[in-house]
Structures are given as C-alpha cells and as structure tokens.
Design a protein around this motif. Structure first.
Motif, short mmCIF file in Angstrom:
data_model
loop_
_atom_site.label_atom_id
_atom_site.label_comp_id
_atom_site.label_asym_id
_atom_site.label_seq_id
_atom_site.Cartn_x
_atom_site.Cartn_y
_atom_site.Cartn_z
N UNK A 36 69.75 61.02 39.84
CA UNK A 36 68.47 61.69 39.67
C UNK A 36 67.94 61.64 38.26
N UNK A 37 68.81 61.85 37.27
CA UNK A 37 68.37 61.83 35.87
C UNK A 37 67.84 60.46 35.48
N UNK A 38 68.56 59.42 35.90
CA UNK A 38 68.13 58.06 35.58
C UNK A 38 66.81 57.72 36.29
N UNK A 39 66.71 58.15 37.55
CA UNK A 39 65.48 57.88 38.30
C UNK A 39 64.29 58.57 37.63
N UNK A 40 64.48 59.77 37.15
CA UNK A 40 63.44 60.53 36.44
C UNK A 40 62.97 59.74 35.22
N UNK A 41 63.92 59.27 34.42
CA UNK A 41 63.60 58.53 33.21
C UNK A 41 62.86 57.24 33.53
N UNK A 42 63.34 56.51 34.53
CA UNK A 42 62.72 55.24 34.91
C UNK A 42 61.29 55.46 35.38
N UNK A 43 61.09 56.46 36.22
CA UNK A 43 59.75 56.71 36.77
C UNK A 43 58.76 57.07 35.67
N UNK A 44 59.17 57.88 34.71
CA UNK A 44 58.29 58.23 33.60
C UNK A 44 57.91 57.00 32.78
N UNK A 45 58.90 56.15 32.51
CA UNK A 45 58.63 54.94 31.74
C UNK A 45 57.61 54.06 32.47
N UNK A 46 57.78 53.92 33.77
CA UNK A 46 56.84 53.08 34.54
C UNK A 46 55.42 53.64 34.49
N UNK A 47 55.30 54.96 34.53
CA UNK A 47 53.97 55.58 34.49
C UNK A 47 53.32 55.47 33.11
N UNK A 48 54.13 55.63 32.07
CA UNK A 48 53.59 55.70 30.71
C UNK A 48 53.41 54.33 30.05
N UNK A 49 54.06 53.31 30.62
CA UNK A 49 54.03 51.99 29.98
C UNK A 49 52.62 51.40 29.91
N UNK A 50 51.74 51.81 30.80
CA UNK A 50 50.37 51.27 30.79
C UNK A 50 49.55 51.83 29.64
N UNK A 51 49.96 52.99 29.10
CA UNK A 51 49.17 53.63 28.06
C UNK A 51 49.86 53.68 26.69
N UNK A 52 51.17 53.40 26.67
CA UNK A 52 51.92 53.49 25.43
C UNK A 52 52.89 52.32 25.30
N UNK A 53 53.38 52.12 24.09
CA UNK A 53 54.37 51.08 23.83
C UNK A 53 55.76 51.69 24.00
N UNK A 54 56.46 51.29 25.06
CA UNK A 54 57.73 51.92 25.42
C UNK A 54 58.90 51.00 25.08
N UNK A 55 59.90 51.55 24.39
CA UNK A 55 61.14 50.84 24.10
C UNK A 55 62.30 51.64 24.71
N UNK A 56 63.06 50.99 25.56
CA UNK A 56 64.20 51.63 26.22
C UNK A 56 65.49 51.22 25.54
N UNK A 57 66.31 52.21 25.17
CA UNK A 57 67.62 51.96 24.57
C UNK A 57 68.68 52.45 25.55
#
Length: 401
Positions: A36-57
């Motif tokens: 669940x925690x990982x799914x939460x993080x992934x979903x937020x990244x997918x939503x925000x990537x269109x408006x911000x520059x996202x770097x995943x570590x």
C-alpha cells in the motif's frame, strides 16, 4: 476583449498556476506490487509528473512513467534491514542535499521537507500502554538492540520540529496516534488519504468469466478475495476459520507475496480447505483479481488506511473490513451503506456473520455495490495530488519561490 485585457488575463493565469517544482521522492521499493505504501507513492508520482519535475530515488524500481527520472540507490546489504535502512537514509541525504525544491520521503529518514507516514510509529509500538517495571524493561530491551536504537533514532530525527517541515499521515486515526507518540510535531501533521484510479471499463459477466479463467478460479463459485503481503497481520487466519463454516461453493482467492504460505498450509489442511483456497501470488495488475471476485474480505489487525479496500470498492465489490480501531479507511465508511464493518477482526463468528449476509441478502449486496462505487468516485488520485501539491507549496522551500 482588448489586447491589454487579454495580456492581463494571461498574466493572472500564469501567476495562479503553481510553479514547476523539482521534487525528489524517496522510497526504497518503487513498484505497485510492493504494498500500500509503495502504491501510494507511485500513484502520486504519476499524477504530479505532468506538472512537476519528479526524481525517484529507490533501491528496487519496477516502474516507468513519462517525465520521471529514476535514480537507483545501491544495496550493499539487504539484511539486516536496519542497516540497509540507515544506508538508504544516508545515500539519499547525500544525493538530494542540493538542487531540489522539495524532498518527499516515504521512508524512515532524517531528511525530507515532506515526510509521509504509512505505518504506526516505532515508539508507539514499543512503549504505548506500558508503565512501571514493564516500561523500564522495554527501555532495557531497546538499549541492548542496535536495530531498535537505529529505528528510534531515525524516527526521532524524522519527526523533529523544523521550520516548514510537513508530516503527512494517511488517516485521522494515524494522526491521533502521532500526537500521542510525538506531540511536539502535532502542528505539522496533515492528513492526505490515498485515492483511486477508477477502472476504465465496468465489470461485466463476460469480463468476470475471462478473469476467472486467466487466474484459474472456478467459474461458478462465490469468490472471496483477500489481498495482502503480510497474511498474518491482515487476518488470513480468521478468514480461513470463517471460510470453513461457509457453503462449499464459496472459495477464497489470495493475492500477495507467497513467503507466508507454508505458515497457513497446516491450517488449510486441518480445515479441509485445500480445494477452496487459491494462492495467486503477487500480481503486477490486481485488476483481474478484483474483476473475478464477488467480495473483498479484509479482516486486518493493523492498517493505517487500507488501500486494497478502496481499490475493491472502485471495482464495485462489496467489502467486509475491520473497524477503524484496526483499519483507517473504516472511519470514513458507513456500515450497511458502503461496507460491512466488523468490530473485532479476531472474532471469526462476527466475520462469518458479515460474509453470510452478503450470500443471503441480494438487496444488501446491491446497496453495498452502489455505495462502494459512489465512495470511490469521491476519492480519486487527481484530488489527492492537488492536496499534496498544496503541502509542497507551503513547505519550507516554498518561501523562496
């Protein structure tokens, strides 16, 4: 409209739009199959990537998304986990010291402008409710354990008060627990519950049939679904006890890591459920399992939210779930309207009664399906991402925008 008015309108629109941020996201495992925690993080990244520059570590990455940059963090030692946690915290701190507007950590790290909490605090689990000599003995145990000392030290630094730092929790119940464990950070805590992406197509009889064929499930049985990686914590034992008392045409599909399967084989054998329990393993896409099922059973003993419940509701499944004492999402649910809530998930007879109601009361089942779908429609990731974006903009570094 005059040229000057048009120019003014364009300028206002530009000023009202949020600035494009350079955001670092920290998660040891970045994959939808992680939990669940990982799914939460992934979903937020997918939503925000269109408006911000996202770097995943991350140390383990099983994800690709347009506009997202991935940075793999080394893993010299997978075990002991506490050493790996310390290593991950250090390496991500070093890698994100400069060049980012926001550092968003989903892990137990000392750095990060935004810290999202998915589990109960270690301090709370260790000391809550203990007094006198029991509390003293627990302190001795901690002092003799490098593992516990490391986790507590990281957690203390993680929740230390710092100008602009925001701590995000997934439910109001977890917010209350945070206030007990770390009262000094109460003013910094915000609730951002998980969301859902609604299925593109409705579940039809044909889709259900195809899903069952693909997963190897009986075509005509009534199928309960259980989705978890930690079978014990999420209540599989009590669910098996209830299943044994249900009619023979009721089967159970179990989705999640299979490492704990041997622990339940003897119980399945003793209850004579070998032909009625189907272990499907980890599914990268759990959608077909939701399509194939008739009900989600989630008698969890500990869930700060319970994303699988929301996912099942989005697929139009009636759900049976533990009360808010055990599962955070239940504080938002109304039993009999959009879910059936069991007060004590350790009581197999209470769970059995709830499951039997779904079998014998089609009107109730229809009400729960409609209520579940309506609930999911009001908890979509797009709105969750806007809330997260507001938190970014109010964090420490936003003062420099």
């Amino acid at each position: 409209m005059t040229a000057s008015a048009s120019c003014s309108s364009a300028q206002e629109s530009k000023e009202s739009a949020p600035r494009k941020l350079r955001i670092a996201v920290l998660n040891r495992t970045f994959s939808t199959t992680g939990g669940g925690a990982e799914h939460y993080s992934v979903a937020l990244v997918e939503q925000l990537a269109a408006r911000h520059e996202i770097h995943v570590f991350a140390q383990e990455i099983d994800h690709q998304w347009p506009g997202v940059t991935y940075h793999r963090i080394s893993m010299p030692l997978r075990k002991p986990r506490w050493l790996n946690q310390l290593w991950f915290a250090y390496r991500t701190w070093y890698a994100t010291r400069y060049g980012f507007d926001i550092v968003h950590s989903h892990e137990n790290t000392w750095h990060g402008d935004v810290q999202t909490v998915h589990v109960l605090p270690v301090k709370y689990n260790l000391f809550h409710g203990l007094t006198g000599w029991r509390r003293a003995l627990r302190h001795v145990k901690v002092a003799l354990s490098p593992r516990l000392l490391t986790y507590l030290a990281l957690e203390h630094l993680r929740y230390a008060s710092r100008p602009g730092r925001k701590i995000v929790v997934t439910s109001s119940s977890l917010q209350s627990i945070m206030k007990i464990a770390y009262p000094n950070c109460s003013s910094e805590v915000r609730v951002v519950s998980p969301g859902i992406t609604m299925p593109a197509l409705p579940v039809t009889a044909q889709r259900k049939s195809q899903a069952r064929i693909s997963l190897g499930l009986p075509a005509s049985a009534y199928c309960l679904l259980f989705v978890a990686n930690d079978y014990r914590k999420k209540g599989l034992e009590v669910l098996l006890e209830a299943l044994a008392k249900l009619p023979e045409n009721v089967v159970l599909a179990v989705v999640g890591h299979g490492t704990q399967i041997p622990l339940f084989k003897s119980q399945i054998n003793s209850l004579k459920l070998n032909s009625r329990v189907f272990f499907l393993g980890s599914l990268k896409d759990v959608g077909p399992a939701y399509d194939a099922a008739d009900c989600l059973a989630h008698p969890t003993l500990e869930d700060t939210f319970g994303m699988v419940v929301l996912e099942a509701m989005a697929h139009g499944l009636p759900v049976v779930v533990s009360s808010s004492r055990y599962c955070g999402i239940s504080e938002l649910l109304q039993t009999g309207l959009n879910a059936l809530v069991v007060q004590d998930p350790r009581n197999s007879l209470e769970l059995l009664h709830a499951l039997e109601l779904l079998l014998i009361q089609p009107l109730l089942r229809g009400q729960l399906i409609r209520g579940a779908t309506d609930f999911a429609l009001n908890h979509q990731w797009r709105e969750v991402a806007f809330k997260q974006e507001e938190i970014y903009l109010s964090s420490r570094k936003s003062s420099f925008f």
